[in-house]
Design an enzyme around this catalytic site. Structure first.
Site, PDB file in Angstrom:
ATOM      1  N   HIS A 134       0.870  -1.184   0.000  1.00 14.04           N
ATOM      2  CA  HIS A 134       0.000   0.000   0.000  1.00 14.04           C
ATOM      3  C   HIS A 134       0.910   1.239   0.000  1.00 14.04           C
ATOM      4  CE1 HIS A 134      -3.554   2.230   0.181  1.00 14.04           C
ATOM      5  NE2 HIS A 134      -3.999   1.954   1.379  1.00 14.04           N
ATOM      6  N   ASP A 229      -3.056  -1.674  12.247  1.00 18.93           N
ATOM      7  CA  ASP A 229      -3.993  -1.818  11.125  1.00 18.93           C
ATOM      8  C   ASP A 229      -4.949  -2.960  11.498  1.00 18.93           C
ATOM      9  OD1 ASP A 229      -5.270  -1.784   8.658  1.00 18.93           O
ATOM     10  OD2 ASP A 229      -3.669  -2.859   7.604  1.00 18.93           O
ATOM     11  N   CYS A 269      -4.070   3.355   9.498  1.00 22.36           N
ATOM     12  CA  CYS A 269      -4.341   3.750   8.106  1.00 22.36           C
ATOM     13  C   CYS A 269      -5.830   3.945   7.858  1.00 22.36           C
ATOM     14  CB  CYS A 269      -3.778   2.705   7.161  1.00 22.36           C
ATOM     15  SG  CYS A 269      -4.445   1.065   7.468  1.00 22.36           S
ATOM     16  N   ARG A 296      -2.923  11.807   2.690  1.00 23.49           N
ATOM     17  CA  ARG A 296      -2.988  10.974   1.486  1.00 23.49           C
ATOM     18  C   ARG A 296      -3.156  11.863   0.264  1.00 23.49           C
ATOM     19  NH1 ARG A 296      -4.783   5.584   1.682  1.00 23.49           N
ATOM     20  NH2 ARG A 296      -4.595   5.772  -0.586  1.00 23.49           N
TER      21      ARG A 296
END
Ligand code: CP
Ligand code: NVA
Length: 312
Positions: A134, A229, A269, A296
Site C-alpha cells: 500500500h 492496522d 491507516c 494521502r
C-alpha cells in the site's frame, strides 16, 4: 496513446522509488498542502482511471479530489463494472484502458495482478492497495511523521499487529527515509523474511534500526508513535474467527500506550475496527489518524505530478 511509453513511471511498491524521489515527493506535497491550487492547470486535459476491485473511502476520494485540484479528470471503475480477471483478462483490461487515459490507480486483491497490469499498461500505474503493498499509504504516513516531529531523524515507530500490505510498504518507506521501526506480530503473521531483511539492510545505510518482537509491550518501549492496522483485511473475512483468536494480546489500548513510556502518537491507516485491533483510544488527543488520511491527498497530488506530467 497506443504504444507503451518505456519511460513511464509506475509505483507498484516503494521499491519503485529512490530515497531522493521519496524526499522530493514530500517536498512537493508540503508545498501543495500549503497552497492546494498552486498547480491548478498542471494536469489539464489528463484523465486518471481508478480501477478498483475492493471498496475504498480514502484512496478513491483523495485521488479524485487531488486530480481535480490539478486540473485533471478522474474516472472511477467499480469492481462490478470491469470485473477484471472475470469478464476480461488483466492484460486485456490494461491494454484497453491505457489507450484512453493518462494514468491508472489499481486496487487489486492479488499483488501479481498489479504487476501484470503495469507490464501491459501504456500509461503509468499506481498501486492503490494490493494484498502485498500500500505504497501511497506509507508515503503519507512518513509525511505525517515528519510533519508531527519536524524531522525524521532519530524517530522510532512501533507497528503492532498483522505483517500485511500496510506494514510491507511502511517497512520500505521507513528504511529509505531513515525512520527506525519496532514490529510486533503474533507468530505466523510476521512480514515475509526477505521483505524485512531487505528493508532492514536499507535502513542500516540510513542509520535506522529495525527490530522484531513477539511481545507488543516490549516493542513499543521508547517509541514516538504506535501504528496498527485491522486484523482482518479486505478479502480475509472467511478467516475472521481464527484471526481474532490469533491476534489476542495485540490490541492497541491504554495499557500498551503507557508501555511506550512516552506521550506517543497513535497511527492507523483506517478503516479501524474499534474493539478489535484498537480501542476508542483512537479518538483521543494523541491520535493522528485523520492527519494521515488528509495527507494521502497532498502526497498523492505530488505522486500524480511526478507520474502523469511527462506525457504531452
Ligand atoms: N487507508 C485506505 O487506503 O483507506 P481506503 O480503503 O478507504 O481507501
Ligand atoms: N490491511 C487493510 C488496509 C486497508 C486500507 C486491507 O488490506 O484491507
Amino acid at each position: 496513446m497506443n504504444r507503451r511509453d518505456m519511460t513511464k513511471k509506475d509505483i507498484i511498491t516503494i521499491r519503485d522509488l529512490s530515497t531522493e524521489e521519496i524526499l522530493e515527493l514530500m517536498r512537493v506535497a508540503r508545498k501543495l498542502k500549503k497552497s492546494p491550487f498552486a498547480r491548478a492547470k498542471a494536469l489539464r486535459n489528463k484523465t486518471l482511471a481508478l480501477l478498483f476491485q475492493k471498496p475504498s473511502n480514502r484512496t478513491r476520494v483523495s485521488f479524485e479530489v487531488g486530480m481535480a485540484h490539478l486540473g485533471g479528470y478522474t474516472l472511477y471503475l467499480s469492481p462490478q463494472e470491469i470485473d477484471m480477471g472475470g469478464r476480461e483478462t488483466v492484460k486485456d483490461v490494461a491494454c484497453v484502458i491505457s489507450r484512453y487515459v493518462d494514468g491508472i490507480v489499481v486496487r487489486v486483491f492479488a499483488h501479481q495482478d498489479a504487476v501484470i497490469f503495469a507490464r501491459y499498461s501504456a500509461v503509468p500505474v499506481i498501486n492503490g492497495l494490493s494484498d502485498f503493498a500500500h505504497p501511497c499509504q506509507a508515503l503519507s504516513d512518513v509525511f505525517t511523521i515528519r510533519e508531527k516531529f519536524g524531522s525524521l531523524k532519530k524517530r522510532r515507530i512501533a507497528f503492532i499487529g498483522d505483517g500485511n500490505n500496510v506494514l510491507n510498504s511502511l517497512l520500505m518507506t521507513c528504511a529509505r527515509t531513515g525512520v527506525s521501526l519496532n514490529i510486533a506480530t503474533p507468530r505466523g503473521y510476521e512480514p515475509e523474511r526477505e521483505v524485512f531483511e531487505e528493508a532492514a539492510g536499507i535502513a542500516k545505510k540510513h542509520r535506522a534500526v529495525f527490530n522484531f518482537f513477539n511481545d507488543p509491550h516490549e516493542a513499543v518501549k521508547g517509541c514516538d508513535a504506535v501504528y496498527t492496522d485491522v486484523w482482518i483485511s479486505m478479502g480475509q473475512e472467511n478467516v475472521r474467527e481464527q484471526r481474532l483468536k490469533d491476534f489476542e494480546g495485540f490490541q492497541v489500548n491504554e495499557t500498551l500506550m503507557r508501555a511506550t513510556g512516552k506521550d506517543a502518537l497513535i497511527m492507523h491507516c483506517l478503516p479501524a475496527h474499534r474493539g478489535e485491533e484498537i480501542t476508542d483510544i483512537i479518538d483521543g488527543k494523541n491520535s493522528i489518524v485523520y492527519d494521515q488520511a488528509e495527507n494521502r491527498m497532498h502526497v498523492e497530488k505530488a505522486v500524480l505530478l511526478k507520474t502523469l506530467r511527462k506525457r504531452g
